[in-house]
Design a protein around this motif. Structure first.
Motif, short mmCIF file in Angstrom:
data_model
loop_
_atom_site.label_atom_id
_atom_site.label_comp_id
_atom_site.label_asym_id
_atom_site.label_seq_id
_atom_site.Cartn_x
_atom_site.Cartn_y
_atom_site.Cartn_z
N THR A 14 0.83 -1.19 0.00
CA THR A 14 0.00 0.00 0.00
C THR A 14 0.87 1.25 0.00
N VAL A 15 0.46 2.25 -0.76
CA VAL A 15 1.13 3.55 -0.75
C VAL A 15 0.32 4.46 0.17
N TYR A 16 0.91 4.84 1.31
CA TYR A 16 0.23 5.71 2.26
C TYR A 16 0.58 7.17 1.96
N LEU A 17 -0.24 8.07 2.44
CA LEU A 17 -0.08 9.49 2.14
C LEU A 17 1.31 10.04 2.46
N ARG A 18 1.93 9.58 3.51
CA ARG A 18 3.23 10.13 3.92
C ARG A 18 4.41 9.33 3.37
N GLN A 19 4.19 8.47 2.39
CA GLN A 19 5.25 7.63 1.87
C GLN A 19 5.81 8.08 0.52
#
Length: 79
Positions: A14-19
């Motif tokens: 998963t690509v999270y907002l802070r990544q």
């Protein structure tokens, strides 16, 4: 709770907002900056800081230009 953008185009992570996610201009899938994008952290952070976009395509969307002539393809290979 972390907010997810989407799954990384290189796998199932998963690509999270802070990544430091980047959006492919071709397929519109998200990818982590560190997953084969070639985008340096300094460039990414500078773009975010100044509200600039990073135009890029993922490995799957990068490919030969289909409408080019044989001469154009030959010249691009020489460069």
């Amino acid at each position: 709770m972390k907010r997810a953008i989407k799954y990384c185009s290189t796998g199932i992570q998963t690509v999270y907002l802070r990544q430091e996610g980047l959006l492919c201009e071709g397929c519109k899938r998200w990818q982590h900056r560190t997953c084969q994008t070639g985008t340096r952290k300094l460039d990414y952070r500078g773009a975010v800081r100044f509200g600039e976009s990073i135009d890029r395509r993922c490995v799957e969307c990068e490919g030969p230009i289909l409408n080019s002539t044989d001469d154009e393809q030959e010249q691009s290979m020489v460069r």
